[in-house]
Design a protein around this motif. Structure first.
Motif, PDB file in Angstrom:
ATOM      1  N   ALA A   1      -4.714   4.545   7.317  1.00 26.97           N
ATOM      2  CA  ALA A   1      -5.910   4.097   8.033  1.00 26.97           C
ATOM      3  C   ALA A   1      -5.492   3.163   9.158  1.00 26.97           C
ATOM      4  O   ALA A   1      -4.526   2.403   9.030  1.00 26.97           O
TER       5      ALA A   1
ATOM      6  N   LYS B   1       0.828  -1.200   0.000  1.00 26.33           N
ATOM      7  CA  LYS B   1       0.000   0.000   0.000  1.00 26.33           C
ATOM      8  C   LYS B   1       0.868   1.257   0.000  1.00 26.33           C
ATOM      9  O   LYS B   1       0.618   2.202  -0.766  1.00 26.33           O
TER      10      LYS B   1
ATOM     11  N   SER C   1      -8.739  -4.455   7.844  1.00 25.37           N
ATOM     12  CA  SER C   1      -9.850  -3.716   7.238  1.00 25.37           C
ATOM     13  C   SER C   1      -9.801  -3.796   5.716  1.00 25.37           C
ATOM     14  O   SER C   1      -8.753  -4.047   5.116  1.00 25.37           O
ATOM     15  N   PHE C   2     -10.955  -3.576   5.095  1.00 21.57           N
ATOM     16  CA  PHE C   2     -11.032  -3.493   3.635  1.00 21.57           C
ATOM     17  C   PHE C   2     -10.029  -2.451   3.124  1.00 21.57           C
ATOM     18  O   PHE C   2      -9.337  -2.674   2.132  1.00 21.57           O
ATOM     19  N   GLU C   3      -9.993  -1.303   3.805  1.00 18.99           N
ATOM     20  CA  GLU C   3      -9.191  -0.186   3.316  1.00 18.99           C
ATOM     21  C   GLU C   3      -7.702  -0.502   3.296  1.00 18.99           C
ATOM     22  O   GLU C   3      -6.964  -0.015   2.444  1.00 18.99           O
ATOM     23  N   ASN C   4      -7.235  -1.338   4.234  1.00 15.05           N
ATOM     24  CA  ASN C   4      -5.816  -1.672   4.285  1.00 15.05           C
ATOM     25  C   ASN C   4      -5.476  -2.905   3.448  1.00 15.05           C
ATOM     26  O   ASN C   4      -4.304  -3.252   3.310  1.00 15.05           O
TER      27      ASN C   4
ATOM     28  N   PHE D   1      -9.718   0.596  -3.696  1.00 17.11           N
ATOM     29  CA  PHE D   1     -11.108   0.623  -4.145  1.00 17.11           C
ATOM     30  C   PHE D   1     -11.156   1.268  -5.537  1.00 17.11           C
ATOM     31  O   PHE D   1     -10.832   2.447  -5.693  1.00 17.11           O
TER      32      PHE D   1
ATOM     33  N   PHE E   1     -12.289  -4.602  -5.784  1.00 17.78           N
ATOM     34  CA  PHE E   1     -11.313  -4.654  -4.695  1.00 17.78           C
ATOM     35  C   PHE E   1     -10.000  -5.213  -5.264  1.00 17.78           C
ATOM     36  O   PHE E   1      -9.931  -6.387  -5.638  1.00 17.78           O
TER      37      PHE E   1
ATOM     38  N   LYS F   1     -15.086   0.483   4.315  1.00 20.32           N
ATOM     39  CA  LYS F   1     -13.620   0.446   4.445  1.00 20.32           C
ATOM     40  C   LYS F   1     -13.111  -0.005   5.808  1.00 20.32           C
ATOM     41  O   LYS F   1     -12.139  -0.767   5.876  1.00 20.32           O
TER      42      LYS F   1
ATOM     43  N   ARG G   1      -6.792   8.395  -3.157  1.00 20.39           N
ATOM     44  CA  ARG G   1      -7.678   7.412  -2.518  1.00 20.39           C
ATOM     45  C   ARG G   1      -6.921   6.567  -1.492  1.00 20.39           C
ATOM     46  O   ARG G   1      -7.547   5.940  -0.628  1.00 20.39           O
TER      47      ARG G   1
ATOM     48  N   ALA H   1     -18.944   3.439   0.509  1.00 19.48           N
ATOM     49  CA  ALA H   1     -17.564   2.969   0.623  1.00 19.48           C
ATOM     50  C   ALA H   1     -16.960   3.341   1.971  1.00 19.48           C
ATOM     51  O   ALA H   1     -16.211   2.557   2.572  1.00 19.48           O
TER      52      ALA H   1
END
Length: 583
Positions: free
Chosen positions: A369, A354, A389-392, A396, A480, A522, A365, A518
């Motif tokens: 997080a 990431k 988490s989804f965000e990590n 997206f 994703f 996330k 984006r 979203a």
């Protein structure tokens, strides 16, 4: 004289041979009615007044009422013969049209006479087709009128002994008016039949509701979207008329056998309920939070031994599939291996991936997080597992806002309609132009193996991208894209499990069509086993789902076999009666 009756004992013997067929009892009910209208349900009695004499008395009654001006005259019809019937009838019986046994036939008031505004609560019931349920008249609270409207439409009041017949929708629905329903109003979608006083009205109800009667009315009715029955069709319905005494015996026998069918139905429902409870309990014990490793093995052995016997319906297979997924995301489907690299090491690679993508692209984006906490996931997880988490885990890629203009051909457009649970379906096929594609796809391109997720209508369908050629994404679909190497098939299984679907649903909004933003998605936690265990879980789920497929196919094959057996046995049960009756 040989006994030609179809007794309760004979019905039970027949049921014992077909009880496993899903539609055994409904078919038995139809079979009983079929026997009834063919003269094969009860024994004929030579002492009965022949049906020919009964028809004479009915005709005399109609002539008297017509002369007195109490009834109108039906349109003249051709003489009926035995050849007009679809089946043979016993010698004491006579063929007849329904017109021959009715004194009156009246269509309910037209819509111009009975408006929606005339309905009120707490008034006199109006009997429309929806009120005719299982041979009974069941008033519907909102279908009622006040006394003023009732008196304005007094000619449509129901009398004791009338038959109310639905003339719209499913054909053959009818019921006899009792003293309790006398004075109620016939609705616009119904017909009022007033049979001769020399006829057993209940027998006429059996004729109309029999497989033959329903088939005749259904095939003769008019209307493509909804069947409609007119008076002429009903009056031309041919049937076999028994002697009056036999009509009463037939009705009594039907009542007896239908009551027995009710008992069989209740017993079957009770048996299915016990099966469902046992199946639910067996599967629930596998996923209970307090289940330790030793107890789990015991419960698993019991479930494997019992489920093939308990599972008799396709909906039970669906429950079994979901249990497999629930076990997968709890770490109870395959054994953990101490030699596996812990999931914590996997998360380090995701963080590095990431950070590297952010540094390389500067994509706004990609934001810092917090890591997901184990406390945010509702189930205990094995040693070596983590949550994130989804965000990590994912970049997206989504295209919010307007739907791009579509064309007859060009670049494929993947919409929420294509994303099914667990599979990408290319139907329906939609396209955008290449010019629109270049302007539209500015937020990134999905890669093979990425996950697709629907944010609304339907909510939380998940599948893998298996499309190699260029394509565009529509709104309400998120791609994703993992920041590091991971088994995305495991992630798909995890996201389709009950626990993850519940977490997502808990953050959704909307009444008629739920959706999730979203920003709400996330921070949600996803359970992550070591990468090697992810591969083992996917392989085990594939194997178990294949077994579920085989079990489902077996149920389908068994159901088809039982249906053929049921047809053969009902035919076999009918033939001896036919031979005896003809002897």
């Amino acid at each position: 004289m040989k006994d030609t009756t179809f007794s309760s004992t004979r019905l039970l013997e027949l049921y014992d041979r077909i009880s496993d067929a899903e539609d055994a009892i409904p078919r038995l009910r139809r079979f009983v009615l079929d026997l009834a209208v063919r003269g094969k349900l009860v024994e004929q009695d030579a002492a009965d007044e022949p049906a020919a004499e009964l028809l004479k008395r009915i005709a005399q009654e109609k002539a008297r009422l017509l002369k007195a001006g109490e009834i109108g005259k039906f349109k003249a019809r051709d003489q009926i013969s035995h050849g007009d019937l679809a089946f043979a009838i016993p010698p004491p019986w006579r063929p007849a049209f329904v017109e021959a046994v009715l004194n009156e036939l009246q269509t309910g008031p037209f819509g111009s006479s009975l408006h929606q505004s005339d309905y009120c609560l707490g008034g006199i019931p109006v009997i429309n087709p929806a009120s005719l349920q299982d041979g009974r008249i069941v008033p519907i609270e909102k279908m009622a009128v006040d006394i003023t409207t009732l008196e304005r439409l007094a000619s449509f009041k129901l009398r004791p002994g009338d038959i109310v017949l639905a003339r719209r929708g499913e054909m053959g629905r009818c019921a006899i008016v009792t003293e309790n329903e006398a004075g109620w109003l016939c609705g616009t979608g119904s017909l009022i039949l007033r049979p001769s006083t020399f006829l057993c009205a209940r027998f006429l109800v059996l004729v109309i509701g029999s497989p033959f009667g329903r088939e005749y009315l259904g095939s003769s009715s008019i209307g493509s979207t909804m069947q409609n029955l007119n008076q002429s069709i009903l009056l031309n319905l041919p049937f076999g008329l028994p002697p009056l005494a036999e009509q009463h015996r037939i009705v009594a026998k039907v009542d007896e056998l239908m009551a027995l069918c009710d008992q069989l139905e209740q017993a079957r429902a009770g048996r299915e309920a016990v099966r469902d409870r046992l199946t639910t309990a067996s599967l629930a014990r596998l996923t209970a939070p307090e289940t330790d490793a030793e107890a789990f093995q015991s419960h698993a052995r019991f479930a494997l031994q019992s489920l093939p016997t308990l599972t008799t319906r396709p909906d039970q297979i669906k429950t079994l599939r979901q249990t497999i997924l629930n076990l997968a995301v709890r770490g109870k489907l395959v054994a953990q291996d101490a030699a596996d690299e812990p999931a914590a090491e996997l998360l380090k690679r995701f963080k590095a991936g990431k950070d590297a993508l952010k540094k390389e692209t500067g994509d706004a984006r990609i934001r810092l997080a917090p890591d997901a906490k184990r406390e945010g996931y509702p189930l205990d997880l094995p040693l070596g597992w983590e949550v994130q988490s989804f965000e990590n885990l994912f970049l997206f890629i989504d295209y919010r806002g307007n739907t791009p203009p579509k064309t007859e051909g060009g670049v494929p457009l993947i919409t929420a309609k294509n994303v099914r649970m667990g599979a990408l379906n290319r139907e329906p096929r939609e396209y955008i132009s290449e010019q629109t594609f270049e302007k539209w796809m500015t937020r990134g391109f999905p890669r093979l193996g990425d996950l697709f997720f629907t944010t609304e209508a339907p909510l939380a369908n998940v599948c893998l991208n298996d499309i190699e050629e260029p394509f565009a994404l529509a709104q309400r679909v998120i791609c994703f894209q993992p920041y590091a190497t991971i088994d995305t098939r495991y992630l798909m299984l995890a996201l389709t499990s009950e626990v993850m679907q519940a977490l997502i649903d808990g953050q959704a909004t909307g009444m008629t069509a739920k959706g999730i933003k979203a920003a709400k998605l996330k921070p949600l936690p996803i359970p992550l086993p070591p990468l090697a265990e992810q591969h083992r879980i996917v392989a085990k789920v594939d194997a178990l789902m294949t077994l579920c497929d085989q079990l489902e196919a077996s149920l389908t094959t068994t159901a088809a076999t039982r249906s053929k057996l049921l047809n053969a046995l009902l035919h076999e049960a009918l033939e001896p009666a036919a031979e005896t009756a003809d002897a």
